[in-house]
Write a protein that holds these residues in place. Structure first.
Motif, PDB file in Angstrom:
ATOM      1  N   GLY A 151       0.927  -1.332  -0.025  1.00  0.00           N
ATOM      2  CA  GLY A 151       0.019   0.231  -0.010  1.00  0.00           C
ATOM      3  C   GLY A 151       0.829   1.184   0.198  1.00  0.00           C
ATOM      4  N   MET A 152       2.011   1.180  -0.478  1.00  0.00           N
ATOM      5  CA  MET A 152       2.731   2.279  -0.708  1.00  0.00           C
ATOM      6  C   MET A 152       2.693   3.083  -1.915  1.00  0.00           C
ATOM      7  SD  MET A 152       6.383   1.071   1.462  1.00  0.00           S
ATOM      8  CE  MET A 152       6.225   0.127   2.622  1.00  0.00           C
ATOM      9  N   MET A 153       2.972   4.649  -1.766  1.00  0.00           N
ATOM     10  CA  MET A 153       2.675   5.212  -3.244  1.00  0.00           C
ATOM     11  C   MET A 153       4.063   5.417  -3.375  1.00  0.00           C
ATOM     12  SD  MET A 153      -0.684   5.879  -3.295  1.00  0.00           S
ATOM     13  CE  MET A 153      -0.846   7.660  -4.434  1.00  0.00           C
ATOM     14  N   LEU A 154       4.605   4.971  -4.601  1.00  0.00           N
ATOM     15  CA  LEU A 154       6.038   4.642  -4.979  1.00  0.00           C
ATOM     16  C   LEU A 154       6.411   5.732  -6.037  1.00  0.00           C
ATOM     17  CD1 LEU A 154       6.125   0.944  -5.314  1.00  0.00           C
ATOM     18  CD2 LEU A 154       6.654   2.311  -3.279  1.00  0.00           C
ATOM     19  N   THR A 155       7.589   6.458  -5.695  1.00  0.00           N
ATOM     20  CA  THR A 155       8.137   7.446  -6.794  1.00  0.00           C
ATOM     21  C   THR A 155       9.836   6.709  -6.988  1.00  0.00           C
ATOM     22  OG1 THR A 155       7.167   9.338  -5.824  1.00  0.00           O
ATOM     23  CG2 THR A 155       9.428   9.560  -6.770  1.00  0.00           C
ATOM     24  N   VAL A 156       9.755   6.768  -8.317  1.00  0.00           N
ATOM     25  CA  VAL A 156      11.203   5.986  -8.823  1.00  0.00           C
ATOM     26  C   VAL A 156      11.881   7.131  -9.461  1.00  0.00           C
ATOM     27  CG1 VAL A 156      12.245   4.462 -10.513  1.00  0.00           C
ATOM     28  CG2 VAL A 156      10.095   3.976  -9.325  1.00  0.00           C
ATOM     29  N   SER A 157      13.230   7.470  -8.789  1.00  0.00           N
ATOM     30  CA  SER A 157      14.233   8.430  -9.630  1.00  0.00           C
ATOM     31  C   SER A 157      15.183   7.923 -10.434  1.00  0.00           C
ATOM     32  CB  SER A 157      14.703   9.160  -8.264  1.00  0.00           C
ATOM     33  OG  SER A 157      13.809   9.710  -7.398  1.00  0.00           O
ATOM     34  N   THR A 158      15.232   8.280 -11.735  1.00  0.00           N
ATOM     35  CA  THR A 158      15.819   7.373 -12.540  1.00  0.00           C
ATOM     36  C   THR A 158      16.499   8.370 -13.588  1.00  0.00           C
ATOM     37  OG1 THR A 158      15.388   5.664 -14.585  1.00  0.00           O
ATOM     38  CG2 THR A 158      13.589   7.196 -13.985  1.00  0.00           C
ATOM     39  N   ASN A 159      17.472   8.013 -14.262  1.00  0.00           N
ATOM     40  CA  ASN A 159      18.128   8.465 -15.542  1.00  0.00           C
ATOM     41  C   ASN A 159      17.230   8.217 -16.951  1.00  0.00           C
ATOM     42  OD1 ASN A 159      19.180   5.889 -16.540  1.00  0.00           O
ATOM     43  ND2 ASN A 159      20.990   6.113 -15.270  1.00  0.00           N
ATOM     44  N   ALA A 160      16.409   7.352 -16.790  1.00  0.00           N
ATOM     45  CA  ALA A 160      15.421   6.975 -17.824  1.00  0.00           C
ATOM     46  C   ALA A 160      16.066   6.111 -18.954  1.00  0.00           C
ATOM     47  CB  ALA A 160      14.940   8.248 -18.366  1.00  0.00           C
ATOM     48  N   SER A 161      17.243   5.761 -18.659  1.00  0.00           N
ATOM     49  CA  SER A 161      18.120   5.008 -19.805  1.00  0.00           C
ATOM     50  C   SER A 161      17.620   3.560 -19.782  1.00  0.00           C
ATOM     51  CB  SER A 161      19.322   4.911 -19.529  1.00  0.00           C
ATOM     52  OG  SER A 161      19.665   4.194 -18.244  1.00  0.00           O
ATOM     53  N   LEU A 195      28.669  15.036 -19.748  1.00  0.00           N
ATOM     54  CA  LEU A 195      28.361  14.890 -18.301  1.00  0.00           C
ATOM     55  C   LEU A 195      28.418  13.734 -17.705  1.00  0.00           C
ATOM     56  CD1 LEU A 195      27.815  16.869 -15.817  1.00  0.00           C
ATOM     57  CD2 LEU A 195      25.431  16.948 -16.480  1.00  0.00           C
ATOM     58  N   THR A 196      27.604  12.798 -18.298  1.00  0.00           N
ATOM     59  CA  THR A 196      27.442  11.421 -17.674  1.00  0.00           C
ATOM     60  C   THR A 196      28.594  10.585 -17.975  1.00  0.00           C
ATOM     61  OG1 THR A 196      26.501  10.667 -19.931  1.00  0.00           O
ATOM     62  CG2 THR A 196      25.116  11.701 -18.183  1.00  0.00           C
ATOM     63  N   GLN A 197      29.529  11.248 -18.762  1.00  0.00           N
ATOM     64  CA  GLN A 197      31.046  10.218 -19.052  1.00  0.00           C
ATOM     65  C   GLN A 197      30.160   9.017 -19.593  1.00  0.00           C
ATOM     66  OE1 GLN A 197      34.242  11.597 -16.221  1.00  0.00           O
ATOM     67  NE2 GLN A 197      32.552  11.277 -14.769  1.00  0.00           N
ATOM     68  N   ARG A 198      29.542   8.763 -20.367  1.00  0.00           N
ATOM     69  CA  ARG A 198      29.124   7.566 -21.010  1.00  0.00           C
ATOM     70  C   ARG A 198      28.734   7.931 -22.417  1.00  0.00           C
ATOM     71  NH1 ARG A 198      31.171   6.212 -16.949  1.00  0.00           N
ATOM     72  NH2 ARG A 198      30.514   4.494 -15.602  1.00  0.00           N
ATOM     73  N   ARG A 199      29.506   7.138 -23.379  1.00  0.00           N
ATOM     74  CA  ARG A 199      28.921   7.270 -24.752  1.00  0.00           C
ATOM     75  C   ARG A 199      27.718   6.582 -24.986  1.00  0.00           C
ATOM     76  NH1 ARG A 199      32.883   5.630 -29.892  1.00  0.00           N
ATOM     77  NH2 ARG A 199      31.638   6.195 -31.762  1.00  0.00           N
ATOM     78  N   GLY A 200      26.672   7.265 -25.715  1.00  0.00           N
ATOM     79  CA  GLY A 200      25.497   6.704 -26.100  1.00  0.00           C
ATOM     80  C   GLY A 200      24.404   6.840 -24.700  1.00  0.00           C
ATOM     81  N   ALA A 201      24.956   7.806 -23.718  1.00  0.00           N
ATOM     82  CA  ALA A 201      24.040   7.946 -22.760  1.00  0.00           C
ATOM     83  C   ALA A 201      22.679   8.701 -23.100  1.00  0.00           C
ATOM     84  CB  ALA A 201      24.632   8.632 -21.553  1.00  0.00           C
ATOM     85  N   LYS A 203      21.457   8.849 -26.391  1.00  0.00           N
ATOM     86  CA  LYS A 203      20.640   8.090 -27.060  1.00  0.00           C
ATOM     87  C   LYS A 203      19.734   7.268 -26.053  1.00  0.00           C
ATOM     88  CE  LYS A 203      23.506   7.971 -31.323  1.00  0.00           C
ATOM     89  NZ  LYS A 203      24.403   7.117 -31.957  1.00  0.00           N
ATOM     90  N   ALA A 204      20.215   6.726 -25.167  1.00  0.00           N
ATOM     91  CA  ALA A 204      19.502   5.822 -24.180  1.00  0.00           C
ATOM     92  C   ALA A 204      18.246   6.392 -23.415  1.00  0.00           C
ATOM     93  CB  ALA A 204      20.581   5.169 -23.013  1.00  0.00           C
ATOM     94  N   PHE A 205      18.606   7.916 -23.054  1.00  0.00           N
ATOM     95  CA  PHE A 205      18.000   8.729 -22.623  1.00  0.00           C
ATOM     96  C   PHE A 205      16.756   9.068 -23.268  1.00  0.00           C
ATOM     97  CE2 PHE A 205      16.373  13.235 -22.007  1.00  0.00           C
ATOM     98  CZ  PHE A 205      15.924  13.188 -20.756  1.00  0.00           C
ATOM     99  N   GLN A 206      17.104   9.331 -24.811  1.00  0.00           N
ATOM    100  CA  GLN A 206      16.038   9.632 -25.573  1.00  0.00           C
ATOM    101  C   GLN A 206      15.096   8.430 -25.796  1.00  0.00           C
ATOM    102  OE1 GLN A 206      15.242  12.616 -26.564  1.00  0.00           O
ATOM    103  NE2 GLN A 206      16.463  13.323 -28.202  1.00  0.00           N
ATOM    104  N   ARG A 207      15.593   7.248 -25.844  1.00  0.00           N
ATOM    105  CA  ARG A 207      14.645   6.027 -26.260  1.00  0.00           C
ATOM    106  C   ARG A 207      13.892   5.920 -24.981  1.00  0.00           C
ATOM    107  NH1 ARG A 207      17.213  -0.116 -27.399  1.00  0.00           N
ATOM    108  NH2 ARG A 207      15.106  -1.059 -27.738  1.00  0.00           N
ATOM    109  N   GLY A 208      14.441   5.694 -23.748  1.00  0.00           N
ATOM    110  CA  GLY A 208      13.647   5.862 -22.483  1.00  0.00           C
ATOM    111  C   GLY A 208      12.579   6.620 -22.426  1.00  0.00           C
ATOM    112  N   MET A 209      12.854   7.932 -22.705  1.00  0.00           N
ATOM    113  CA  MET A 209      11.842   9.067 -22.476  1.00  0.00           C
ATOM    114  C   MET A 209      10.664   8.783 -23.597  1.00  0.00           C
ATOM    115  SD  MET A 209      12.373  10.946 -19.847  1.00  0.00           S
ATOM    116  CE  MET A 209      11.252  12.208 -20.377  1.00  0.00           C
ATOM    117  N   ALA A 210      10.919   8.612 -24.721  1.00  0.00           N
ATOM    118  CA  ALA A 210       9.834   8.327 -25.769  1.00  0.00           C
ATOM    119  C   ALA A 210       9.174   7.094 -25.357  1.00  0.00           C
ATOM    120  CB  ALA A 210      10.641   8.029 -27.252  1.00  0.00           C
ATOM    121  N   ALA A 211       9.613   5.912 -24.772  1.00  0.00           N
ATOM    122  CA  ALA A 211       8.809   5.092 -24.339  1.00  0.00           C
ATOM    123  C   ALA A 211       7.935   5.297 -23.203  1.00  0.00           C
ATOM    124  CB  ALA A 211       9.638   3.815 -23.943  1.00  0.00           C
TER     125      ALA A 211
END
Length: 374
Positions: A151-161, A195-201, A203-211
């Motif tokens: 019965g908890m109201m859940l917030t998830v903090s994520t980078n969306a990747s 900033l994330t020091q990850r190549r492809g970050a 693109k992963a963010f954009q893919r996750g946000m679109a979904a």
């Protein structure tokens, strides 16, 4: 699965619906009526049927309380919220991260269940699951499902990747989160990946946000501004507004909670904001924070005098109020300060800055002249 949660909350009672930000206060007599009928074949009370229709356009006519409602019991401790770093590991390596070292480590599944039970039994209604990147934890889905069933109201903090992954989309479709808070690190591939020091970050963010947008997840965006992406602030805002999402611009970096100043080195001085006067908070009184090993502190910053919940159990939380009072005292470099009545940071945060030997202008009014002349 339940349609509504009826729960004690601080000094009153609330009815909430998973996936919705709307909540309704209840008088004690209505809570007690629902509590007594929760595990019976009784129909949902007529007044709650009407409330559900009005607040959420939810039709509970003819529904039985035992299937439509989850009623949480009163608790002696009465905490309302908690945050949980389920794992510090992250698939990004952001320059500004305040966590410092980010190992892939945490509790066993059995220990995670025990911790979630403690959250529930201490009164936590709103639980933030964070990291690191929480979705990389091997038990993320199971822990989310278990907490939801309590019965908890859940917030998830994520980078969306990883929000594009079918199992995560299915999880959030079947068990709606209260909110998904996404951190944004740029409006272009170059700035985002730097900033994330990850190549492809990017693109992963954009893919996750679109979904996530296609799935109509309850998204909120935290726009993080550093020297790497300061030139893209307007572009980031425009992109989020084009998505039709709420956002918050985060500009003031802080040292790691262990007192290392590395995150301050990437702070954009152009966007450094003067914080409002600190007027107190309820850290350790109505909410608390748990790290990946169930070491509990009053908040994410004030991590001194942690309580080992795996060793002490729920009774260890009784000490949080006393710890909070002690950590909030103006001590060390802040004792006797003539400006303490209008200080802009709490004592635990000031201590982190002091341990990092940060410039005064980043956290203290005594550095205002330094800020003006810099």
């Amino acid at each position: 699965m339940h349609d509504l949660v009826v729960s004690p909350f601080l000094d009153g009672y609330l009815t909430v619906r998973p996936g919705s930000t709307t909540c309704v206060r209840l008088p004690a007599k209505h809570y007690e009526e629902v509590r007594q009928s929760a595990n019976t074949s009784s129909l949902v009370p007529h007044w709650l049927v009407g409330l559900a229709q009005q607040a959420w356009a939810l039709d509970l006519r003819g529904q039985r309380s035992e299937t439509a409602l989850l009623v949480r019991e009163r608790t002696e401790l009465g905490f309302a919220r908690a945050s949980w770093e389920i794992n510090l590991y992250c698939n990004f390596g952001c320059k500004h991260c305040y966590l410092g070292e980010r190992p892939l480590a945490g509790l066993s599944w059995e220990q995670k269940v025990k911790l979630i039970d403690i959250f529930r039994d201490s009164g936590v209604l709103w639980l933030q699951i964070t990291g690191g990147e929480p979705t990389v934890d091997p038990h993320f889905e199971g822990a989310y499902r278990y907490a939801y069933r309590q019965g908890m109201m859940l917030t998830v903090s994520t980078n969306a990747s990883r929000l594009w992954k079918p199992e995560i989309l299915r999880l959030f479709r079947d068990l709606p989160p209260y909110r998904v808070v996404v951190s944004m690190y740029g409006a272009s591939e170059a700035a985002f990946d730097e900033l994330t020091q990850r190549r492809g970050a990017w693109k992963a963010f954009q893919r996750g946000m679109a979904a996530a947008r296609n799935a109509s997840l309850p998204l909120r965006v935290s726009i993080v501004v550093t020297e790497d992406n300061a030139h893209e602030v307007d572009a980031m805002k425009a992109l989020v507004e084009d998505w039709g999402l709420d956002h918050h611009v985060y500009t003031n970096m802080q040292p790691t909670f262990s007192g290392a100043g590395d995150p301050l080195l990437v702070q954009s001085t152009e966007f450094l904001r003067k914080r409002p006067v600190f007027q107190g908070c309820n850290a350790g009184v109505t909410f608390y924070h748990a790290d990946p090993h169930a070491m509990v502190s009053i908040c994410k910053i004030g991590r001194d005098d942690q309580i080992d919940l795996m060793a002490e159990g729920i009774h260890g939380l009784r000490r949080l109020g006393e710890i909070s009072d002690r950590l909030m005292l103006r001590t060390g470099g802040c004792s006797g300060c003539s400006l303490s009545g209008s200080c802009r940071v709490c004592r635990p945060l000031a201590k982190v800055y002091q341990e990092a030997k940060a410039p005064l202008r980043t956290y203290c009014q005594h550095g205002d002249k330094e800020m003006v002349h810099s």
